[in-house]
Structures are given as structure tokens and as C-alpha cells.
Design a protein around this motif. Structure first.
Motif, PDB file in Angstrom:
ATOM      1  N   CYS A 151       0.705  -2.024  -0.238  1.00 30.32           N
ATOM      2  CA  CYS A 151       0.348  -0.526   0.001  1.00 30.32           C
ATOM      3  C   CYS A 151       0.960   1.336  -0.284  1.00 30.32           C
ATOM      4  CB  CYS A 151      -0.740  -0.010   1.007  1.00 30.32           C
ATOM      5  SG  CYS A 151      -2.068  -1.367   1.430  1.00 30.32           S
ATOM      6  N   SER A 152       1.441   0.785   0.483  1.00 29.94           N
ATOM      7  CA  SER A 152       2.725   2.117   0.942  1.00 29.94           C
ATOM      8  C   SER A 152       3.733   2.783  -0.512  1.00 29.94           C
ATOM      9  CB  SER A 152       3.304   1.979   2.404  1.00 29.94           C
ATOM     10  OG  SER A 152       2.977   2.369   3.408  1.00 29.94           O
ATOM     11  N   HIS A 153       3.903   1.392  -1.214  1.00 26.31           N
ATOM     12  CA  HIS A 153       4.647   1.400  -2.103  1.00 26.31           C
ATOM     13  C   HIS A 153       3.533   1.901  -3.536  1.00 26.31           C
ATOM     14  CE1 HIS A 153       7.501   1.271  -5.589  1.00 26.31           C
ATOM     15  NE2 HIS A 153       6.058   0.402  -6.267  1.00 26.31           N
ATOM     16  N   LEU A 154       2.799   1.252  -3.565  1.00 25.92           N
ATOM     17  CA  LEU A 154       1.267   2.214  -4.699  1.00 25.92           C
ATOM     18  C   LEU A 154       0.857   4.069  -4.070  1.00 25.92           C
ATOM     19  CD1 LEU A 154      -0.430  -0.885  -4.963  1.00 25.92           C
ATOM     20  CD2 LEU A 154       0.995  -0.779  -6.593  1.00 25.92           C
ATOM     21  N   ARG A 155       1.215   3.979  -3.160  1.00 28.50           N
ATOM     22  CA  ARG A 155       0.299   5.444  -2.504  1.00 28.50           C
ATOM     23  C   ARG A 155       1.516   6.410  -2.804  1.00 28.50           C
ATOM     24  NH1 ARG A 155      -1.840   6.568   3.160  1.00 28.50           N
ATOM     25  NH2 ARG A 155      -2.605   8.523   1.772  1.00 28.50           N
ATOM     26  N   HIS A 156       2.855   6.058  -3.113  1.00 24.45           N
ATOM     27  CA  HIS A 156       3.950   6.594  -3.177  1.00 24.45           C
ATOM     28  C   HIS A 156       4.247   6.856  -4.710  1.00 24.45           C
ATOM     29  CE1 HIS A 156       8.261   7.487  -4.336  1.00 24.45           C
ATOM     30  NE2 HIS A 156       8.150   8.306  -3.175  1.00 24.45           N
ATOM     31  N   GLU A 157       3.518   5.764  -5.858  1.00 21.06           N
ATOM     32  CA  GLU A 157       3.554   5.157  -7.094  1.00 21.06           C
ATOM     33  C   GLU A 157       2.345   6.383  -7.469  1.00 21.06           C
ATOM     34  OE1 GLU A 157       6.165   4.288  -8.992  1.00 21.06           O
ATOM     35  OE2 GLU A 157       7.058   4.531  -7.197  1.00 21.06           O
ATOM     36  N   GLY A 158       1.720   7.061  -6.956  1.00 18.99           N
ATOM     37  CA  GLY A 158       0.104   8.269  -6.785  1.00 18.99           C
ATOM     38  C   GLY A 158      -0.571   6.779  -7.105  1.00 18.99           C
ATOM     39  N   VAL A 159      -0.572   5.828  -7.179  1.00 19.65           N
ATOM     40  CA  VAL A 159      -2.105   5.199  -6.965  1.00 19.65           C
ATOM     41  C   VAL A 159      -3.191   4.826  -5.320  1.00 19.65           C
ATOM     42  CG1 VAL A 159      -2.907   2.648  -7.154  1.00 19.65           C
ATOM     43  CG2 VAL A 159      -0.809   3.950  -8.564  1.00 19.65           C
ATOM     44  N   ARG A 160      -3.901   5.403  -6.030  1.00 19.09           N
ATOM     45  CA  ARG A 160      -5.149   5.707  -4.355  1.00 19.09           C
ATOM     46  C   ARG A 160      -5.193   4.016  -4.061  1.00 19.09           C
ATOM     47  NH1 ARG A 160      -9.213   7.844  -1.938  1.00 19.09           N
ATOM     48  NH2 ARG A 160     -10.619   6.074  -1.198  1.00 19.09           N
ATOM     49  N   VAL A 161      -5.438   2.825  -3.136  1.00 19.53           N
ATOM     50  CA  VAL A 161      -5.282   2.127  -2.205  1.00 19.53           C
ATOM     51  C   VAL A 161      -6.392   1.502  -1.300  1.00 19.53           C
ATOM     52  CG1 VAL A 161      -4.200  -0.077  -1.910  1.00 19.53           C
ATOM     53  CG2 VAL A 161      -2.639   1.374  -2.724  1.00 19.53           C
ATOM     54  N   GLU A 162      -6.863   1.075  -1.607  1.00 19.60           N
ATOM     55  CA  GLU A 162      -8.385   1.257  -1.195  1.00 19.60           C
ATOM     56  C   GLU A 162      -7.659  -0.701  -0.818  1.00 19.60           C
ATOM     57  OE1 GLU A 162     -12.051   1.376  -3.153  1.00 19.60           O
ATOM     58  OE2 GLU A 162     -11.653   3.480  -3.912  1.00 19.60           O
ATOM     59  N   ALA A 163      -8.530  -1.315   0.243  1.00 23.40           N
ATOM     60  CA  ALA A 163      -8.997  -2.548   0.959  1.00 23.40           C
ATOM     61  C   ALA A 163     -10.019  -2.941   1.900  1.00 23.40           C
ATOM     62  CB  ALA A 163      -7.417  -2.921   1.885  1.00 23.40           C
ATOM     63  N   MET A 164      -9.870  -4.443   1.242  1.00 28.62           N
ATOM     64  CA  MET A 164     -12.052  -4.745   1.863  1.00 28.62           C
ATOM     65  C   MET A 164     -11.394  -5.765   2.666  1.00 28.62           C
ATOM     66  SD  MET A 164     -14.030  -4.617  -1.738  1.00 28.62           S
ATOM     67  CE  MET A 164     -15.299  -4.940  -0.531  1.00 28.62           C
ATOM     68  N   GLY A 165     -11.733  -5.994   4.013  1.00 29.92           N
ATOM     69  CA  GLY A 165     -11.376  -7.499   4.250  1.00 29.92           C
ATOM     70  C   GLY A 165     -12.276  -7.130   5.804  1.00 29.92           C
ATOM     71  N   PHE A 166     -12.745  -7.523   6.573  1.00 29.68           N
ATOM     72  CA  PHE A 166     -12.698  -8.337   8.125  1.00 29.68           C
ATOM     73  C   PHE A 166     -12.880  -7.201   9.432  1.00 29.68           C
ATOM     74  CE2 PHE A 166     -14.416 -11.519   5.516  1.00 29.68           C
ATOM     75  CZ  PHE A 166     -15.809 -12.082   5.694  1.00 29.68           C
ATOM     76  N   GLY A 167     -13.152  -6.612   9.289  1.00 28.23           N
ATOM     77  CA  GLY A 167     -12.153  -5.338  10.493  1.00 28.23           C
ATOM     78  C   GLY A 167     -11.719  -5.937  11.569  1.00 28.23           C
ATOM     79  N   ASN A 168     -12.972  -7.288  12.234  1.00 24.30           N
ATOM     80  CA  ASN A 168     -12.542  -8.082  13.423  1.00 24.30           C
ATOM     81  C   ASN A 168     -10.956  -8.310  12.849  1.00 24.30           C
ATOM     82  OD1 ASN A 168     -13.690  -9.891  11.757  1.00 24.30           O
ATOM     83  ND2 ASN A 168     -14.773 -10.341  13.437  1.00 24.30           N
ATOM     84  N   SER A 169     -10.449  -8.484  11.755  1.00 28.38           N
ATOM     85  CA  SER A 169      -9.281  -9.636  12.302  1.00 28.38           C
ATOM     86  C   SER A 169      -8.483  -8.909  10.984  1.00 28.38           C
ATOM     87  CB  SER A 169      -9.753 -11.089  11.199  1.00 28.38           C
ATOM     88  OG  SER A 169     -10.387 -10.697  10.154  1.00 28.38           O
ATOM     89  N   ALA A 170      -8.998  -7.547  10.425  1.00 28.49           N
ATOM     90  CA  ALA A 170      -8.095  -7.378   9.623  1.00 28.49           C
ATOM     91  C   ALA A 170      -7.139  -6.575  10.651  1.00 28.49           C
ATOM     92  CB  ALA A 170      -8.135  -5.651   8.702  1.00 28.49           C
ATOM     93  N   ALA A 171      -5.589  -6.630  10.073  1.00 31.47           N
ATOM     94  CA  ALA A 171      -4.343  -6.046  10.578  1.00 31.47           C
ATOM     95  C   ALA A 171      -4.168  -4.574  10.457  1.00 31.47           C
ATOM     96  CB  ALA A 171      -3.193  -6.668  10.150  1.00 31.47           C
ATOM     97  N   ASP A 172      -4.074  -3.641  11.704  1.00 29.13           N
ATOM     98  CA  ASP A 172      -4.516  -2.180  11.681  1.00 29.13           C
ATOM     99  C   ASP A 172      -2.940  -2.132  11.595  1.00 29.13           C
ATOM    100  OD1 ASP A 172      -5.601  -2.259  13.830  1.00 29.13           O
ATOM    101  OD2 ASP A 172      -4.326  -2.433  15.380  1.00 29.13           O
TER     102      ASP A 172
END
Length: 79
Positions: A37-58
Motif C-alpha cells: 500500500c505504501s509503495h503504491l501510494r508513493h507511485e500515485g495510486v489510490r489503494v482501497e482495502a476490503m476485509g473483515f475489520g475484526n481480523s484485519a491488521a491495523d
């Protein structure tokens, strides 16, 4: 015994496509993708993630531009 480990393949695909897309959507809660995510954002790409919040990594939630908690819309995402 077989192991389905697509982390590397998904990451390589996302990095390869970065110059051709505006947004990448990751359907995972795995914190290993925070650096991607950090790399893609640095390249100017928006990053969206989808997952189950109770088990997703902070780390992933913080690294993505947006995080969609699949558990918040049970009628759409859960059977």
C-alpha cells in the motif's frame, strides 16, 4: 499438502499495473500488504482495502487510503 500463497503474485501484479491504473483494491486483511500500500501510494495510486475489520491488521487499515469493513454490510457480503 498444498499451500495457497498468493501474496507475492498479488504484489507483483499490483506493482506491474501501477503505472496503468488509478486505484488498486485489495481484498484482504493481511498486514503483509501494508508495505505494498505504501509503495503504491508513493507511485500515485489510490489503494482501497476490503476485509473483515475484526481480523484485519491495523497496519493495513492505516496504510490504505480507504478500508471497507465487509462485516458492516452483512446482507451484501455475508451469506
Amino acid at each position: 499438502s498444498k499451500k495457497a500463497d498468493w501474496d507475492l503474485g498479488m504484489s507483483l501484479d499490483a506493482v506491474s499495473l501501477a503505472s496503468h491504473v488509478d486505484t488498486v483494491v485489495l481484498c484482504t486483511g493481511d498486514g503483509d500488504f501494508a508495505r505494498l500500500c505504501s509503495h503504491l501510494r508513493h507511485e500515485g495510486v489510490r489503494v482501497e482495502a476490503m476485509g473483515f475489520g475484526n481480523s484485519a491488521a491495523d497496519e493495513l487499515i492505516e496504510a490504505a487510503d480507504e478500508f471497507v469493513d465487509l462485516a458492516e454490510d452483512e446482507e451484501t457480503f455475508l451469506l
